[in-house]
Write a protein that holds these residues in place. Structure first.
Motif, PDB file in Angstrom:
ATOM      1  N   LEU A  94      46.115  14.086  69.123  1.00  0.00           N
ATOM      2  CA  LEU A  94      47.542  14.333  69.354  1.00  0.00           C
ATOM      3  C   LEU A  94      47.982  13.718  70.681  1.00  0.00           C
ATOM      4  CD1 LEU A  94      50.281  15.502  68.677  1.00  0.00           C
ATOM      5  CD2 LEU A  94      49.451  17.752  69.445  1.00  0.00           C
ATOM      6  N   ILE A  95      47.174  13.848  71.717  1.00  0.00           N
ATOM      7  CA  ILE A  95      47.510  13.241  73.011  1.00  0.00           C
ATOM      8  C   ILE A  95      47.647  11.726  72.869  1.00  0.00           C
ATOM      9  CG2 ILE A  95      46.581  12.710  75.312  1.00  0.00           C
ATOM     10  CD1 ILE A  95      45.464  15.614  75.325  1.00  0.00           C
ATOM     11  N   HIS A  96      46.721  11.095  72.180  1.00  0.00           N
ATOM     12  CA  HIS A  96      46.801   9.646  71.961  1.00  0.00           C
ATOM     13  C   HIS A  96      48.079   9.292  71.208  1.00  0.00           C
ATOM     14  CE1 HIS A  96      42.962   7.937  73.387  1.00  0.00           C
ATOM     15  NE2 HIS A  96      42.514   9.165  73.211  1.00  0.00           N
ATOM     16  N   ALA A  97      48.403  10.068  70.186  1.00  0.00           N
ATOM     17  CA  ALA A  97      49.607   9.799  69.394  1.00  0.00           C
ATOM     18  C   ALA A  97      50.870   9.957  70.249  1.00  0.00           C
ATOM     19  CB  ALA A  97      49.655  10.735  68.184  1.00  0.00           C
ATOM     20  N   LEU A  98      50.918  10.988  71.075  1.00  0.00           N
ATOM     21  CA  LEU A  98      52.080  11.201  71.958  1.00  0.00           C
ATOM     22  C   LEU A  98      52.227  10.069  72.967  1.00  0.00           C
ATOM     23  CD1 LEU A  98      51.550  15.012  72.601  1.00  0.00           C
ATOM     24  CD2 LEU A  98      53.541  14.000  71.435  1.00  0.00           C
ATOM     25  N   ALA A  99      51.099   9.532  73.427  1.00  0.00           N
ATOM     26  CA  ALA A  99      51.117   8.459  74.425  1.00  0.00           C
ATOM     27  C   ALA A  99      51.531   7.117  73.826  1.00  0.00           C
ATOM     28  CB  ALA A  99      49.740   8.324  75.075  1.00  0.00           C
ATOM     29  N   GLU A 100      51.355   6.959  72.528  1.00  0.00           N
ATOM     30  CA  GLU A 100      51.559   5.653  71.914  1.00  0.00           C
ATOM     31  C   GLU A 100      52.781   5.540  71.015  1.00  0.00           C
ATOM     32  OE1 GLU A 100      47.897   4.999  69.882  1.00  0.00           O
ATOM     33  OE2 GLU A 100      46.746   4.890  71.748  1.00  0.00           O
ATOM     34  N   HIS A 101      53.318   6.663  70.572  1.00  0.00           N
ATOM     35  CA  HIS A 101      54.431   6.635  69.619  1.00  0.00           C
ATOM     36  C   HIS A 101      55.582   7.498  70.112  1.00  0.00           C
ATOM     37  CE1 HIS A 101      51.764   4.692  66.739  1.00  0.00           C
ATOM     38  NE2 HIS A 101      50.853   5.608  67.029  1.00  0.00           N
ATOM     39  N   SER A 102      56.798   7.113  69.732  1.00  0.00           N
ATOM     40  CA  SER A 102      57.974   7.895  70.115  1.00  0.00           C
ATOM     41  C   SER A 102      58.571   8.701  68.964  1.00  0.00           C
ATOM     42  CB  SER A 102      59.046   6.989  70.730  1.00  0.00           C
ATOM     43  OG  SER A 102      58.590   6.474  71.957  1.00  0.00           O
ATOM     44  N   PRO A 103      58.788   8.108  67.783  1.00  0.00           N
ATOM     45  CA  PRO A 103      59.380   8.908  66.693  1.00  0.00           C
ATOM     46  C   PRO A 103      58.437  10.024  66.241  1.00  0.00           C
ATOM     47  CG  PRO A 103      59.606   6.547  66.253  1.00  0.00           C
ATOM     48  CD  PRO A 103      58.666   6.694  67.420  1.00  0.00           C
ATOM     49  N   ARG A 104      59.027  11.194  66.023  1.00  0.00           N
ATOM     50  CA  ARG A 104      58.237  12.366  65.627  1.00  0.00           C
ATOM     51  C   ARG A 104      57.352  12.100  64.413  1.00  0.00           C
ATOM     52  NH1 ARG A 104      60.068  17.844  65.671  1.00  0.00           N
ATOM     53  NH2 ARG A 104      59.999  17.560  63.443  1.00  0.00           N
ATOM     54  N   GLY A 105      57.909  11.454  63.402  1.00  0.00           N
ATOM     55  CA  GLY A 105      57.139  11.172  62.193  1.00  0.00           C
ATOM     56  C   GLY A 105      55.936  10.292  62.480  1.00  0.00           C
ATOM     57  N   ALA A 108      53.300  12.407  64.324  1.00  0.00           N
ATOM     58  CA  ALA A 108      52.619  13.316  63.399  1.00  0.00           C
ATOM     59  C   ALA A 108      51.629  12.564  62.512  1.00  0.00           C
ATOM     60  CB  ALA A 108      53.648  14.060  62.544  1.00  0.00           C
ATOM     61  N   ARG A 109      52.047  11.421  61.956  1.00  0.00           N
ATOM     62  CA  ARG A 109      51.140  10.644  61.094  1.00  0.00           C
ATOM     63  C   ARG A 109      49.928  10.161  61.877  1.00  0.00           C
ATOM     64  NH1 ARG A 109      55.955   9.348  58.735  1.00  0.00           N
ATOM     65  NH2 ARG A 109      56.355   7.506  60.002  1.00  0.00           N
ATOM     66  N   ALA A 110      50.149   9.643  63.106  1.00  0.00           N
ATOM     67  CA  ALA A 110      49.036   9.139  63.912  1.00  0.00           C
ATOM     68  C   ALA A 110      48.076  10.267  64.300  1.00  0.00           C
ATOM     69  CB  ALA A 110      49.557   8.432  65.159  1.00  0.00           C
ATOM     70  N   ALA A 111      48.620  11.474  64.499  1.00  0.00           N
ATOM     71  CA  ALA A 111      47.787  12.618  64.880  1.00  0.00           C
ATOM     72  C   ALA A 111      47.173  13.298  63.658  1.00  0.00           C
ATOM     73  CB  ALA A 111      48.610  13.625  65.678  1.00  0.00           C
ATOM     74  N   GLY A 112      47.673  12.968  62.463  1.00  0.00           N
ATOM     75  CA  GLY A 112      47.146  13.581  61.251  1.00  0.00           C
ATOM     76  C   GLY A 112      47.578  15.018  61.064  1.00  0.00           C
ATOM     77  N   ILE A 113      48.800  15.343  61.518  1.00  0.00           N
ATOM     78  CA  ILE A 113      49.308  16.708  61.354  1.00  0.00           C
ATOM     79  C   ILE A 113      50.685  16.648  60.685  1.00  0.00           C
ATOM     80  CG2 ILE A 113      48.048  17.657  63.322  1.00  0.00           C
ATOM     81  CD1 ILE A 113      50.560  17.470  64.989  1.00  0.00           C
ATOM     82  N   PRO A 114      51.108  17.732  60.032  1.00  0.00           N
ATOM     83  CA  PRO A 114      52.431  17.744  59.418  1.00  0.00           C
ATOM     84  C   PRO A 114      53.525  17.648  60.484  1.00  0.00           C
ATOM     85  CG  PRO A 114      51.116  19.634  58.699  1.00  0.00           C
ATOM     86  CD  PRO A 114      50.366  18.956  59.790  1.00  0.00           C
ATOM     87  N   THR A 115      54.603  16.925  60.167  1.00  0.00           N
ATOM     88  CA  THR A 115      55.710  16.771  61.116  1.00  0.00           C
ATOM     89  C   THR A 115      56.256  18.128  61.551  1.00  0.00           C
ATOM     90  OG1 THR A 115      56.281  14.658  60.098  1.00  0.00           O
ATOM     91  CG2 THR A 115      57.949  15.655  61.493  1.00  0.00           C
ATOM     92  N   GLY A 116      56.312  19.075  60.622  1.00  0.00           N
ATOM     93  CA  GLY A 116      56.836  20.402  60.939  1.00  0.00           C
ATOM     94  C   GLY A 116      55.986  21.166  61.941  1.00  0.00           C
TER      95      GLY A 116
END
Length: 167
Positions: A94-105, A108-116
């Protein structure tokens, strides 16, 4: 986030000070107060920083913080006992995904968790780290070696339609 191979334009001393405040999780108004600047001047510096570092104009503050740290334009936050943490594999993803992506979707996809579940999991990780907010979490992740210049990146989000799909 696509990494550019283009050389960056180093930041000015003023921009580095503002960048350090971003990494510590300060808002634009807090930065303006700390640096005795107008809010518009802070916004202008941040906009120029994004250009100089080849950071997308609409990138989140977490992505900007990661870019500042990855390119060694500002130092990471100093460690304190309060900030000692080591997230599990899911938290690191999740930290990697937050550091690399801006849109919520995309996050979530990069972190492998549901957007909700993104906000709840992100807030939990921020609390676990003792961070002020997500940009500060990214700074602490650099301090702890979770993120760095040679970190492995998350896989790009799969092309499942527009980033807002599934919200």
């Amino acid at each position: 986030m696509t990494r550019s191979t283009t050389l960056i334009t180093p930041l000015t001393a003023s921009q580095r000070r503002i960048g350090a405040h971003i990494v510590w999780g300060l808002s634009n108004s807090e930065i303006a107060g700390e640096e005795h600047l107008t809010l518009e001047t802070v916004r202008s510096h941040i906009s120029t920083m994004r250009l100089r570092l080849h950071c997308p104009p609409r990138a989140s503050r977490a992505v900007l913080a990661h870019t500042l740290l990855r390119l060694k334009q500002v130092p990471p936050p100093e460690l304190t006992l309060r900030h000692s943490f080591m997230p599990d594999t899911e938290g690191q993803r999740l930290i990697h995904a937050l550091a690399e992506h801006s849109p919520r979707g995309d996050i979530a996809r990069a972190a492998g968790i549901p957007t909700g579940a993104l906000r709840t999991r992100t807030d939990g990780l921020v609390r676990q780290a003792g961070a002020a907010n997500v940009p500060h979490l990214i700074g602490l992740a650099h301090t702890h070696g979770i993120l760095g210049t040679d970190e492995t990146t998350t896989t790009p989000p799969p092309p499942n339609g527009p980033a807002g799909a599934g919200r």
